[in-house]
Design a protein around this motif. Structure first.
Motif, short mmCIF file in Angstrom:
data_model
loop_
_atom_site.label_atom_id
_atom_site.label_comp_id
_atom_site.label_asym_id
_atom_site.label_seq_id
_atom_site.Cartn_x
_atom_site.Cartn_y
_atom_site.Cartn_z
N ALA A 1 -4.87 6.87 -9.65
CA ALA A 1 -4.42 5.58 -9.09
C ALA A 1 -5.01 4.41 -9.89
CB ALA A 1 -4.82 5.48 -7.62
N PHE B 1 0.81 -1.22 0.00
CA PHE B 1 0.00 0.00 0.00
C PHE B 1 0.84 1.27 0.00
CE2 PHE B 1 -3.18 -2.88 1.64
CZ PHE B 1 -4.39 -2.31 1.28
N ALA B 2 0.43 2.24 -0.79
CA ALA B 2 0.89 3.61 -0.61
C ALA B 2 -0.26 4.37 0.03
CB ALA B 2 1.25 4.23 -1.95
N LYS C 1 -3.78 0.60 -9.83
CA LYS C 1 -3.79 0.36 -8.37
C LYS C 1 -5.22 0.11 -7.89
CE LYS C 1 0.45 1.95 -8.48
NZ LYS C 1 1.53 0.98 -8.70
N VAL D 1 4.12 8.30 -6.00
CA VAL D 1 3.54 7.10 -5.38
C VAL D 1 2.47 6.47 -6.26
CG1 VAL D 1 4.05 7.83 -3.01
CG2 VAL D 1 1.81 8.27 -3.92
N ILE D 2 1.76 7.31 -7.00
CA ILE D 2 0.71 6.74 -7.86
C ILE D 2 1.32 6.00 -9.05
CG2 ILE D 2 -1.08 7.45 -9.52
CD1 ILE D 2 -2.19 9.27 -7.33
N CYS E 1 2.47 9.52 1.72
CA CYS E 1 2.62 10.77 0.97
C CYS E 1 1.73 11.85 1.58
CB CYS E 1 2.19 10.50 -0.48
SG CYS E 1 2.06 11.99 -1.47
N ILE F 1 -1.91 8.01 0.88
CA ILE F 1 -1.86 9.46 0.59
C ILE F 1 -2.73 10.18 1.62
CG2 ILE F 1 -2.25 11.25 -1.14
CD1 ILE F 1 -2.10 9.07 -3.29
N SER G 1 3.78 -0.37 -5.48
CA SER G 1 2.55 -0.62 -4.71
C SER G 1 1.47 -1.30 -5.56
CB SER G 1 2.02 0.68 -4.13
OG SER G 1 1.74 1.58 -5.17
N VAL H 1 -3.59 1.84 -3.35
CA VAL H 1 -3.40 3.18 -2.79
C VAL H 1 -4.57 3.47 -1.85
CG1 VAL H 1 -3.23 5.64 -3.33
CG2 VAL H 1 -2.17 3.99 -4.85
N ILE I 1 -6.43 6.48 -0.03
CA ILE I 1 -6.52 7.94 -0.21
C ILE I 1 -7.29 8.54 0.96
CG2 ILE I 1 -7.37 9.77 -1.74
CD1 ILE I 1 -6.97 7.67 -4.06
N VAL J 1 -7.95 0.72 -5.06
CA VAL J 1 -8.10 1.98 -4.31
C VAL J 1 -9.01 1.81 -3.09
CG1 VAL J 1 -9.06 4.33 -4.40
CG2 VAL J 1 -7.62 3.49 -6.27
#
Ligand SMILES: NC(=O)c1ccc[n+]([C@@H]2O[C@H](COP(=O)([O-])OP(=O)(O)OC[C@H]3O[C@@H](n4cnc5c(N)ncnc54)[C@H](O)[C@@H]3O)[C@@H](O)[C@H]2O)c1
Length: 358
Positions: A108, A29-30, A113, A83-84, A57, A32, A89, A92, A94, A115
């Motif tokens: 994303a 995972f990233a 990705k 990151v996107i 982020c 944000i 990853s 993501v 958010i 989400v």
């Protein structure tokens, strides 16, 4: 996905099935947004078997400093496109203000990705529909954080309604008030009502048909006190009171049913739910034109409610949906149903409580 394994067990793990990702590899995972709510997402992902954080982020340097300090070794950046676009990853999360959700989630999804998107899903119906279509086309998961659906209390209420022990639902009446936190971009309805609207969407199996919303702006040009009434098919009615100007915090929901009535006080540590064997039976005496009203007043019962951290359960479920290719029940469509009610509420507010069809 990498193939890393175990992590320290916590008390929240007790009720969880072992996520398959533990065996198959972790979902990377990233995250944000590391403002007010983001740290809760990061903490839970950090402790979740089956998940791994590749980056945090935030464009705010104070938030980034806090993330560095709390998670040394985690990559922290201000650059959202980094990151996107990163192949590091799989997903993501958010956790930014609603007006940013659409652009970030769209980017994303376009970059392949999955989400996890905060509530409310988007600022408009059109934006929600675009994200849903995009996720479907790309075979990606889109899940909206309707946290309350994963609480022990909501799960118990759902169970009681489904087993029929409460009888037919008459009404849902929620009070969700406190002092602040004032938002700068959305009114109190868009801030607090998504909780109740998503709970209602989950618990009430009838279709919402129309709503009325009233409210007033006192301080920053956005409604800080509001009342919403939702009419469902059948005779179910729901009422939500949301307020940033209350001297005390109240989180109480009354659920009135034909056989029993329920009070859910989310601020209670124990006995969050109380079921009252109370109600009213009305009969017509044969041959007599008068009503017989009988008030029933029986026992009160406080059912056992699962003590879990809802967000952890929800994120574990998201990981499971990704790994096992399942569609989350709190998916983009669930988010869209809530956004439709929020949009209708804003339209009604502008006309001082005009009825808006859903
Ligand atoms: N599920 C829940 O119970 C719950 C509770 C609180 C908030 N929320 C939701 O979480 C979201 C965030 O709310 P919050 O109260 O944490 O807001 P916040 O303003 O405290 O934090 C948002 C953070 O995102 C960062 N940010 C904004 N745009 C960015 C961008 N383009 N790139 C990188 N960073 C960016 C900001 O710098 C800030 O640190 C909202 O959608 C809110 O509705 C959900």
């Amino acid at each position: 996905m990498s193939t890393n394994g175990s992590s320290v067990a916590t008390r929240y793990e007790v009720n969880l099935p072992i996520p398959p990702a533990r065996m198959a590899g972790r979902v990377k995972f990233a995250v944000i947004g590391f403002g007010y709510w983001g740290p809760n997402i990061v903490r839970n992902l950090h402790n979740l078997p089956g998940a791994e954080i590749t980056a945090v982020c935030d464009k705010n340097p104070v938030a980034r400093k806090k993330a560095y300090k709390n998670y040394p070794g985690t990559y922290v950046t201000a650059d959202v496109s980094e990151v996107i676009n990163s192949p590091e990853s799989d997903a993501v999360a958010i956790i930014t203000p609603v007006w940013t959700h659409f652009e970030l989630a769209k980017a994303a999804l376009e970059n392949g990705k999955h989400v996890f998107l905060e509530k409310p899903l988007t600022s408009s119906i059109e934006q929600a529909e675009i994200l849903i279509e995009l996720a479907e086309r790309k075979h990606l998961k889109l899940m909206v954080d309707h946290t309350f659906l994963f609480t022990g209390a909501v799960k118990k209420i759902k169970e009681l309604l489904q087993t029929g022990s409460l009888g037919n639902l008459y009404y849902y009446d929620s009070t969700r008030v406190n002092l602040g936190l004032f938002q700068h971009d959305i009114n109190v309805i868009w801030d607090l009502a998504p909780h109740d609207l998503s709970i209602m969407d989950y618990l009430i199996e009838e279709t919402p048909e129309a709503l009325v919303a009233t409210g007033q702006k006192h301080l920053n040009g956005l409604e800080d006190v509001a009342f919403i009434t939702v009419y469902f098919s059948g005779k179910i009615i729901a009422h939500i009171n949301v307020n940033w100007l209350s001297p005390v915090k109240v989180r109480t929901t009354l659920i009135g049913c034909e056989k029993k009535m329920l009070v859910w006080n989310d601020l209670e540590a124990d006995e969050k739910i109380k079921v009252y064997d109370r109600g009213v039976d009305i009969t017509n005496r044969e041959g007599v034109y008068e009503l017989l009203v009988n008030y029933r007043s029986g026992d009160m019962w406080a059912p056992q409610v699962e003590q879990v951290e809802a967000l952890r359960q929800e994120l574990a479920y998201f990981v499971d949906c990704i790994v096992n290719d399942r569609t989350p029940f709190n998916d983009g469509l669930a988010g869209l149903r809530v956004v439709k009610m929020l949009v209708a509420a804003n339209r009604s507010l502008k006309k001082r409580g005009a009825l808006v069809q859903l």
